[in-house]
Scaffold this motif. Structure first.
Motif, PDB file in Angstrom:
ATOM      1  N   CYS A 241      22.018  41.122  23.467  1.00 13.90           N
ATOM      2  CA  CYS A 241      22.541  41.734  24.687  1.00 13.90           C
ATOM      3  C   CYS A 241      24.037  41.458  24.801  1.00 13.90           C
ATOM      4  O   CYS A 241      24.515  40.392  24.415  1.00 13.90           O
ATOM      5  CB  CYS A 241      21.821  41.189  25.912  1.00 13.90           C
ATOM      6  N   ASP A 242      24.770  42.434  25.334  1.00 15.25           N
ATOM      7  CA  ASP A 242      26.214  42.268  25.513  1.00 15.25           C
ATOM      8  C   ASP A 242      26.633  42.433  26.973  1.00 15.25           C
ATOM      9  O   ASP A 242      27.807  42.585  27.278  1.00 15.25           O
ATOM     10  CB  ASP A 242      26.986  43.250  24.629  1.00 15.25           C
ATOM     11  N   TYR A 243      25.643  42.395  27.867  1.00 15.44           N
ATOM     12  CA  TYR A 243      25.925  42.476  29.306  1.00 15.44           C
ATOM     13  C   TYR A 243      24.917  41.618  30.047  1.00 15.44           C
ATOM     14  O   TYR A 243      23.722  41.602  29.695  1.00 15.44           O
ATOM     15  CB  TYR A 243      25.814  43.921  29.815  1.00 15.44           C
TER      16      TYR A 243
ATOM     17  N   ALA B  83      29.935  34.895  31.058  1.00 19.43           N
ATOM     18  CA  ALA B  83      30.127  36.170  30.354  1.00 19.43           C
ATOM     19  C   ALA B  83      31.547  36.280  29.823  1.00 19.43           C
ATOM     20  O   ALA B  83      31.769  36.691  28.671  1.00 19.43           O
ATOM     21  CB  ALA B  83      29.819  37.335  31.298  1.00 19.43           C
ATOM     22  N   ALA B  84      32.525  35.888  30.651  1.00 14.39           N
ATOM     23  CA  ALA B  84      33.921  35.945  30.217  1.00 14.39           C
ATOM     24  C   ALA B  84      34.159  35.019  29.028  1.00 14.39           C
ATOM     25  O   ALA B  84      34.869  35.367  28.078  1.00 14.39           O
ATOM     26  CB  ALA B  84      34.843  35.583  31.383  1.00 14.39           C
TER      27      ALA B  84
ATOM     28  N   ASP C 128      34.695  35.971  41.211  1.00 12.66           N
ATOM     29  CA  ASP C 128      33.974  37.039  40.504  1.00 12.66           C
ATOM     30  C   ASP C 128      34.945  38.113  40.034  1.00 12.66           C
ATOM     31  O   ASP C 128      34.893  38.581  38.893  1.00 12.66           O
ATOM     32  CB  ASP C 128      32.927  37.683  41.421  1.00 12.66           C
ATOM     33  N   LYS C 129      35.834  38.511  40.948  1.00 15.56           N
ATOM     34  CA  LYS C 129      36.811  39.549  40.618  1.00 15.56           C
ATOM     35  C   LYS C 129      37.816  39.035  39.583  1.00 15.56           C
ATOM     36  O   LYS C 129      38.187  39.742  38.640  1.00 15.56           O
ATOM     37  CB  LYS C 129      37.536  40.003  41.890  1.00 15.56           C
ATOM     38  N   MET C 130      38.272  37.793  39.773  1.00 13.23           N
ATOM     39  CA  MET C 130      39.231  37.198  38.845  1.00 13.23           C
ATOM     40  C   MET C 130      38.670  37.154  37.417  1.00 13.23           C
ATOM     41  O   MET C 130      39.386  37.366  36.437  1.00 13.23           O
ATOM     42  CB  MET C 130      39.576  35.782  39.314  1.00 13.23           C
ATOM     43  N   LEU C 131      37.367  36.911  37.315  1.00 13.56           N
ATOM     44  CA  LEU C 131      36.714  36.788  36.010  1.00 13.56           C
ATOM     45  C   LEU C 131      36.343  38.136  35.385  1.00 13.56           C
ATOM     46  O   LEU C 131      35.804  38.186  34.284  1.00 13.56           O
ATOM     47  CB  LEU C 131      35.463  35.907  36.139  1.00 13.56           C
ATOM     48  N   GLY C 132      36.626  39.212  36.110  1.00 15.27           N
ATOM     49  CA  GLY C 132      36.450  40.545  35.539  1.00 15.27           C
ATOM     50  C   GLY C 132      35.068  41.145  35.663  1.00 15.27           C
ATOM     51  O   GLY C 132      34.754  42.129  34.983  1.00 15.27           O
ATOM     52  N   ALA C 133      34.232  40.596  36.527  1.00 14.61           N
ATOM     53  CA  ALA C 133      32.876  41.135  36.678  1.00 14.61           C
ATOM     54  C   ALA C 133      32.905  42.486  37.392  1.00 14.61           C
ATOM     55  O   ALA C 133      33.725  42.718  38.288  1.00 14.61           O
ATOM     56  CB  ALA C 133      32.019  40.153  37.476  1.00 14.61           C
ATOM     57  N   ARG C 134      32.031  43.355  36.992  1.00 15.57           N
ATOM     58  CA  ARG C 134      31.793  44.583  37.758  1.00 15.57           C
ATOM     59  C   ARG C 134      30.875  44.211  38.913  1.00 15.57           C
ATOM     60  O   ARG C 134      29.949  43.411  38.746  1.00 15.57           O
ATOM     61  CB  ARG C 134      31.172  45.657  36.867  1.00 15.57           C
ATOM     62  N   ILE C 135      31.119  44.771  40.081  1.00 18.02           N
ATOM     63  CA  ILE C 135      30.407  44.345  41.286  1.00 18.02           C
ATOM     64  C   ILE C 135      29.879  45.552  42.055  1.00 18.02           C
ATOM     65  O   ILE C 135      30.595  46.545  42.239  1.00 18.02           O
ATOM     66  CB  ILE C 135      31.335  43.519  42.206  1.00 18.02           C
ATOM     67  N   LYS C 136      28.639  45.446  42.485  1.00 28.08           N
ATOM     68  CA  LYS C 136      28.055  46.451  43.378  1.00 28.08           C
ATOM     69  C   LYS C 136      27.610  45.728  44.649  1.00 28.08           C
ATOM     70  O   LYS C 136      26.782  44.808  44.583  1.00 28.08           O
ATOM     71  CB  LYS C 136      26.854  47.139  42.730  1.00 28.08           C
ATOM     72  N   LEU C 137      28.175  46.110  45.790  1.00 23.24           N
ATOM     73  CA  LEU C 137      27.791  45.515  47.068  1.00 23.24           C
ATOM     74  C   LEU C 137      26.662  46.322  47.683  1.00 23.24           C
ATOM     75  O   LEU C 137      26.714  47.557  47.717  1.00 23.24           O
ATOM     76  CB  LEU C 137      28.988  45.472  48.021  1.00 23.24           C
ATOM     77  N   ILE C 138      25.630  45.635  48.154  1.00 27.47           N
ATOM     78  CA  ILE C 138      24.500  46.313  48.788  1.00 27.47           C
ATOM     79  C   ILE C 138      24.185  45.655  50.128  1.00 27.47           C
ATOM     80  O   ILE C 138      24.627  44.530  50.396  1.00 27.47           O
ATOM     81  CB  ILE C 138      23.245  46.305  47.881  1.00 27.47           C
TER      82      ILE C 138
END
Length: 328
Positions: free
Chosen positions: A62-64, A83-84, A109-119
């Motif tokens: 897996c790569d994600y 992950a980073a 989370d943002k600094m580390l480059g994660a994609r984020i979905k808020l729900i």
């Protein structure tokens, strides 16, 4: 018992310290295991679980990594950091609002480059797994192979991290010449407690494992832990048989609710920081240590000589509201 292969991220073993002045105040021996010092970006208990879960992801090419949590989730931040470090992707499904302050774990989370979905809270409660599966499918169309981690990495493979931690504690007992007869941890998703409990049971020690729930109730977590113990056994090949009554959850310290602080909790955290130079967090360890001290005062721990509290980290979870409750 042989544990599956794991990747190494955490700075281990974490040290054990005695809380001298708190012990003197309460008339009992209280020690603290500094799992808040497992690292910087990966600090806290979550990385121990990720060492096993992410190894499984890598073994499956897996790569994600996809996972979920509250907007200030320690687990989500640790996943993004891991992950980073590995050069793979992270996709976080977070319970929060679009206008949420970008601070603490959310900022990292943002600094580390994660994609984020808020729900929404309702979506999180009822549909988070389906949402993560949809993201997995979308990533597949992009040419990625994703691995889904549950909340807190609290499944069978993740809980092995605290089977390993219990082995570490038993080794440290020999080094320190101390026998811990009570081990206490915060319980937010169950995996830390389940791993400690499983290994403690397998080793047939005299210690009692206590959890202080920071959300839901004792009945809920007893069922969660029983399920996790069965999952753990699929990886170890050794099933243990435990009754629900054997699971020790100290209920009554959730307060206003998960990640919601009451003034007396913050006052306690502040007092301990000044007393021992140890900073707890308002979501997990603050509530759990507050509960432990209250239970000691009630006599719940009178039969125990040496109590070990697991500091599971969470310092990045101090939000503006909680900080403003801290006095002088």
């Amino acid at each position: 018992m042989n544990l599956p292969k794991s990747i190494n991220f955490a700075n281990l073993p974490t040290k054990i310290e005695k809380l001298e002045r708190l012990s003197q105040e309460l008339g009992t021996q209280i020690y603290i295991k500094r799992d808040d010092q497992t690292g910087s970006e990966i600090s806290g208990n979550k990385v121990r679980k990720l060492e096993f879960a992410v190894q499984e992801a890598l073994d499956n090419e897996c790569d994600y990594l996809i996972t979920c949590g509250g907007i200030q989730s320690n687990h989500a931040r640790a996943t993004a950091a891991v992950a980073a470090k590995l050069g793979i992707g992270a996709y976080l499904v977070l319970r929060g609002k679009e206008d949420s302050e970008v601070e603490g774990n959310y900022f990292l989370d943002k600094m580390l480059g994660a994609r984020i979905k808020l729900i929404t809270a309702e979506e999180y409660k009822n549909s988070r797994m389906e949402i993560m599966e949809e993201i997995k499918s979308e990533l597949s169309k992009e040419g990625h192979k994703a691995y889904i981690l549950p909340e807190g990495a609290s499944n069978g493979i993740g809980s092995l991290g605290y089977c390993k931690a219990m082995k570490e504690i038993l080794d440290q007992e020999k080094e320190l010449g101390i026998k811990f007869d009570a081990i206490v941890t915060a319980v937010g998703s169950g995996g830390t407690y389940a791993g400690l409990y499983y290994e403690n049971h397998i080793k047939n020690t005299d210690a009692t494992i206590y959890g202080v729930n920071v959300c839901d109730d004792d009945e809920y977590f007893k069922n969660v832990v029983l399920g996790l113990l069965k999952e753990i056994s699929k990886y170890t090949g050794e099933e243990i048989y435990v009754n629900k009554e054997d699971i020790n959850i100290l209920d009554g310290y959730v307060g206003k609710g998960y990640a919601l602080s009451e003034p007396q909790e913050i006052e306690f955290i502040h007092k301990l920081a000044k007393q021992e130079g140890v900073i707890l967090d308002p979501v997990y360890t603050g509530k759990a240590m507050y509960g432990l001290v209250e239970e000691i005062k009630r006599g719940t721990f009178d039969k125990h000589k040496n109590i070990l509290f697991i500091h599971t980290g969470g310092i990045f979870g101090w939000n503006n509201f909680a900080r403003n409750l801290v006095g002088n």
